[in-house]
Motif scaffolding. Structure first.
Motif, PDB file in Angstrom:
ATOM      1  N   ASP A 185      50.648  32.796  43.693  1.00 58.17           N
ATOM      2  CA  ASP A 185      51.645  33.036  44.747  1.00 58.17           C
ATOM      3  C   ASP A 185      51.507  34.458  45.307  1.00 58.17           C
ATOM      4  OD1 ASP A 185      53.935  32.229  46.289  1.00 58.17           O
ATOM      5  OD2 ASP A 185      55.054  33.712  45.121  1.00 58.17           O
ATOM      6  N   TYR A 186      51.147  35.385  44.453  1.00 60.85           N
ATOM      7  CA  TYR A 186      50.889  36.774  44.864  1.00 60.85           C
ATOM      8  C   TYR A 186      49.739  36.809  45.878  1.00 60.85           C
ATOM      9  CZ  TYR A 186      50.010  41.779  43.636  1.00 60.85           C
ATOM     10  OH  TYR A 186      49.835  43.124  43.630  1.00 60.85           O
ATOM     11  N   LEU A 187      48.670  36.058  45.564  1.00 65.45           N
ATOM     12  CA  LEU A 187      47.522  35.983  46.484  1.00 65.45           C
ATOM     13  C   LEU A 187      47.947  35.375  47.822  1.00 65.45           C
ATOM     14  CD1 LEU A 187      44.665  34.669  44.135  1.00 65.45           C
ATOM     15  CD2 LEU A 187      45.089  37.019  44.875  1.00 65.45           C
ATOM     16  N   ARG A 188      48.722  34.299  47.744  1.00 69.08           N
ATOM     17  CA  ARG A 188      49.169  33.602  48.958  1.00 69.08           C
ATOM     18  C   ARG A 188      49.987  34.543  49.845  1.00 69.08           C
ATOM     19  NH1 ARG A 188      49.439  28.972  46.458  1.00 69.08           N
ATOM     20  NH2 ARG A 188      51.330  29.583  45.392  1.00 69.08           N
ATOM     21  N   ARG A 189      50.880  35.293  49.232  1.00 72.59           N
ATOM     22  CA  ARG A 189      51.751  36.168  50.038  1.00 72.59           C
ATOM     23  C   ARG A 189      50.942  37.300  50.678  1.00 72.59           C
ATOM     24  NH1 ARG A 189      55.782  38.559  47.043  1.00 72.59           N
ATOM     25  NH2 ARG A 189      54.872  37.871  45.103  1.00 72.59           N
ATOM     26  N   ILE A 190      49.959  37.823  49.957  1.00 68.20           N
ATOM     27  CA  ILE A 190      49.127  38.883  50.562  1.00 68.20           C
ATOM     28  C   ILE A 190      48.290  38.289  51.694  1.00 68.20           C
ATOM     29  CG2 ILE A 190      47.193  40.470  50.134  1.00 68.20           C
ATOM     30  CD1 ILE A 190      48.373  41.007  47.380  1.00 68.20           C
ATOM     31  N   GLN A 191      47.705  37.114  51.449  1.00 71.32           N
ATOM     32  CA  GLN A 191      46.850  36.491  52.470  1.00 71.32           C
ATOM     33  C   GLN A 191      47.644  36.161  53.740  1.00 71.32           C
ATOM     34  OE1 GLN A 191      45.432  32.522  51.751  1.00 71.32           O
ATOM     35  NE2 GLN A 191      43.392  33.016  52.508  1.00 71.32           N
ATOM     36  N   ARG A 192      48.882  35.705  53.561  1.00 74.78           N
ATOM     37  CA  ARG A 192      49.692  35.291  54.728  1.00 74.78           C
ATOM     38  C   ARG A 192      50.538  36.431  55.289  1.00 74.78           C
ATOM     39  NH1 ARG A 192      51.445  29.288  52.484  1.00 74.78           N
ATOM     40  NH2 ARG A 192      49.295  28.579  52.256  1.00 74.78           N
ATOM     41  N   ARG A 193      50.272  37.632  54.819  1.00 78.94           N
ATOM     42  CA  ARG A 193      50.977  38.845  55.295  1.00 78.94           C
ATOM     43  C   ARG A 193      52.477  38.749  55.094  1.00 78.94           C
ATOM     44  NH1 ARG A 193      46.359  38.166  57.986  1.00 78.94           N
ATOM     45  NH2 ARG A 193      45.076  39.996  58.284  1.00 78.94           N
ATOM     46  N   PHE A 246      43.080  46.432  46.504  1.00 77.21           N
ATOM     47  CA  PHE A 246      41.890  45.770  45.948  1.00 77.21           C
ATOM     48  C   PHE A 246      41.950  44.256  46.197  1.00 77.21           C
ATOM     49  CE2 PHE A 246      39.606  43.595  42.533  1.00 77.21           C
ATOM     50  CZ  PHE A 246      38.374  44.243  42.548  1.00 77.21           C
ATOM     51  N   VAL A 247      43.118  43.677  45.919  1.00 78.32           N
ATOM     52  CA  VAL A 247      43.274  42.227  46.076  1.00 78.32           C
ATOM     53  C   VAL A 247      43.126  41.839  47.552  1.00 78.32           C
ATOM     54  CG1 VAL A 247      44.902  40.308  45.854  1.00 78.32           C
ATOM     55  CG2 VAL A 247      44.696  41.967  43.995  1.00 78.32           C
ATOM     56  N   ALA A 248      43.760  42.620  48.436  1.00 79.06           N
ATOM     57  CA  ALA A 248      43.693  42.307  49.876  1.00 79.06           C
ATOM     58  C   ALA A 248      42.248  42.374  50.345  1.00 79.06           C
ATOM     59  CB  ALA A 248      44.571  43.283  50.655  1.00 79.06           C
ATOM     60  N   ASP A 249      41.521  43.376  49.864  1.00 81.26           N
ATOM     61  CA  ASP A 249      40.125  43.536  50.244  1.00 81.26           C
ATOM     62  C   ASP A 249      39.311  42.306  49.822  1.00 81.26           C
ATOM     63  OD1 ASP A 249      38.015  45.178  51.287  1.00 81.26           O
ATOM     64  OD2 ASP A 249      37.286  45.245  49.214  1.00 81.26           O
ATOM     65  N   ARG A 250      39.529  41.841  48.601  1.00 74.13           N
ATOM     66  CA  ARG A 250      38.800  40.653  48.132  1.00 74.13           C
ATOM     67  C   ARG A 250      39.176  39.406  48.927  1.00 74.13           C
ATOM     68  NH1 ARG A 250      34.644  42.440  45.055  1.00 74.13           N
ATOM     69  NH2 ARG A 250      34.211  40.214  45.076  1.00 74.13           N
ATOM     70  N   LEU A 251      40.430  39.370  49.389  1.00 77.28           N
ATOM     71  CA  LEU A 251      40.866  38.217  50.187  1.00 77.28           C
ATOM     72  C   LEU A 251      40.373  38.315  51.628  1.00 77.28           C
ATOM     73  CD1 LEU A 251      44.594  37.880  48.985  1.00 77.28           C
ATOM     74  CD2 LEU A 251      42.861  36.083  48.801  1.00 77.28           C
ATOM     75  N   LEU A 308      38.989  34.881  40.316  1.00 80.25           N
ATOM     76  CA  LEU A 308      40.224  34.140  40.628  1.00 80.25           C
ATOM     77  C   LEU A 308      40.437  34.056  42.131  1.00 80.25           C
ATOM     78  CD1 LEU A 308      42.620  35.579  37.891  1.00 80.25           C
ATOM     79  CD2 LEU A 308      41.704  33.262  38.020  1.00 80.25           C
ATOM     80  N   VAL A 309      40.106  35.148  42.830  1.00 77.93           N
ATOM     81  CA  VAL A 309      40.245  35.127  44.295  1.00 77.93           C
ATOM     82  C   VAL A 309      39.246  34.126  44.881  1.00 77.93           C
ATOM     83  CG1 VAL A 309      39.992  36.472  46.413  1.00 77.93           C
ATOM     84  CG2 VAL A 309      41.171  37.471  44.450  1.00 77.93           C
ATOM     85  N   ALA A 310      38.031  34.126  44.345  1.00 73.76           N
ATOM     86  CA  ALA A 310      37.009  33.172  44.842  1.00 73.76           C
ATOM     87  C   ALA A 310      37.484  31.740  44.635  1.00 73.76           C
ATOM     88  CB  ALA A 310      35.687  33.416  44.115  1.00 73.76           C
ATOM     89  N   GLU A 311      38.055  31.483  43.468  1.00 72.81           N
ATOM     90  CA  GLU A 311      38.573  30.138  43.160  1.00 72.81           C
ATOM     91  C   GLU A 311      39.714  29.775  44.113  1.00 72.81           C
ATOM     92  OE1 GLU A 311      40.582  28.784  39.173  1.00 72.81           O
ATOM     93  OE2 GLU A 311      38.678  29.770  38.769  1.00 72.81           O
ATOM     94  N   TYR A 312      40.585  30.752  44.350  1.00 68.81           N
ATOM     95  CA  TYR A 312      41.736  30.531  45.241  1.00 68.81           C
ATOM     96  C   TYR A 312      41.253  30.224  46.667  1.00 68.81           C
ATOM     97  CZ  TYR A 312      45.536  31.843  48.370  1.00 68.81           C
ATOM     98  OH  TYR A 312      46.450  31.855  49.386  1.00 68.81           O
TER      99      TYR A 312
END
Ligand SMILES: NC(=O)c1ccc[n+]([C@@H]2O[C@H](COP(=O)([O-])OP(=O)(O)OC[C@H]3O[C@@H](n4cnc5c(N)ncnc54)[C@H](OP(=O)(O)O)[C@@H]3O)[C@@H](O)[C@H]2O)c1
Length: 324
Positions: A185-193, A246-251, A308-312
């Protein structure tokens, strides 16, 4: 190393699944407590013996604890909705009931038990002025964040250790990231701004991959350090803002800049969840390495987060990442 007979509560959770895999891989016999038939099928395919039952209710499931050589409590009462302080306290009361039902079953025949491993967080520990914690840190007198849950269980398991010799091993986990739990959910929220940092983002967070959590728990089962506690984190505490970058960059998205004060984050995600997100703590893992002999598979988020980001991203696009 002789094989253990291990009872796992919370076998279907974020921690439970990789833990089950590692225990089975290491040759241990695993009894996994599950609440329904689909979960029973899942743990069976993972090589564990399913035991049907509910931790909140005494029942036949308790008969499967008597001859175990190790018990792991990786359960968590899952409160619905925002994790307010009140809901966290109520979840703590539920966990106390879970614990009492486990201990009642164990006490009736615990001669063979080598370890009872329970999991808590870093919120229970008071940091130094430089924000460090380790196994010698004092326990917080007024619980905050997720410690509202763990601080209610601690007196119950410690009393059992002192009065009738429960071979207690306490593990203080950093924030556990993995393919389930809070991280997708953390990844989703960063990806969707839709992401906002809690506080100014300069606080340190101490993280750990769920695979290394499984390593630490299995090491505790195999080494049986009864009466001891260990901090389970990776090598590199990181500032919240740096981790988000870091996470945003990977996304492949720009780093979120929005920041919200603790009180406002509390209104959105609940006070207890916001407090844990804003906690400023750097944790040492020296003892986990020297006394449990744990070698980290993911020494920092730099190694643990990219797969994990690649999997997501692959699951979002319907394409599986290479090698998975
Ligand atoms: N996640 C973190 O960042 C973190 C950090 C520090 C410490 N911890 C600790 O680590 C442990 C595991 O956390 P987690 O994130 O893996 O939890 P989780 O994903 O929420 O999993 C909870 C597990 O508990 C089971 N459970 C809940 N209520 C139950 C009941 N009444 N009877 C039987 N089983 C029940 C669930 O089964 P169902 O599948 O049937 O619901 C599930 O297997 C917890 O003790 C937590 O306090 C976690």
């Amino acid at each position: 190393m002789s094989p253990e007979t291990v009872f796992v509560a919370g076998a279907t959770g974020l921690v439970g699944k990789p833990l089950l895999r590692r225990l089975v891989d290491r040759g241990h016999h695993v009894r996994a407590l599950v609440r329904n038939d689909p979960s029973a099928t899942m743990v069976l395919t993972m090589g564990a013996e399913p035991i049907l039952g509910d931790l909140s209710t005494p029942g036949p499931w308790q008969d499967h604890l008597g001859d175990c050589t190790s018990v792991i409590d990786a359960s968590q009462a899952r409160p619905r909705g925002r994790l307010t302080a009140r809901r966290a306290t109520a979840a703590g009361r539920d966990r106390v009931r879970f614990t009492q039902n486990l201990l009642t079953a164990i006490r009736n025949g615990h001669a063979s038990l080598g370890s009872y491993v329970w999991l808590t967080g870093l919120d229970e520990l008071v940091p130094t002025a430089e924000r460090w914690v380790d196994e010698g840190s004092p326990l917080a007198l007024r619980p905050h964040g997720f410690a509202r849950i763990g601080s209610q269980i601690r007196p119950v398991v410690e009393a059992a250790h002192q009065t009738w010799g429960l071979p207690l091993v306490s593990l203080h986990m950093g924030l556990i990231y993995g393919p389930e739990g809070w991280f997708p959910d953390y990844l989703r929220r960063i990806q969707r701004r839709r992401f906002a940092m809690v506080g100014d983002g300069q606080n340190f967070v101490s993280l750990v991959s769920v695979h290394d959590v499984a390593r630490a728990i299995v090491a505790a089962v195999e080494r049986r350090p009864a009466g001891e506690r260990f901090v389970v984190v990776d090598d590199e505490p990181v500032r919240q803002a740096e981790f988000v970058r870091f996470v945003a960059d990977r996304l492949g998205v720009s780093a979120p800049r929005r920041k919200v004060p603790l009180w406002l984050a509390g209104l959105v995600v609940g006070r207890a969840a916001a407090e844990t997100a804003a906690a400023d703590v750097r944790a040492h893992n020296r003892r986990m390495k020297s006394e449990l002999g744990v070698t980290l598979e993911f020494p920092s988020y730099r190694e643990g987060v990219p797969p994990l980001v690649a999997e997501y991203l692959a699951s979002a696009s319907g394409v599986r990442p290479a090698g998975s």
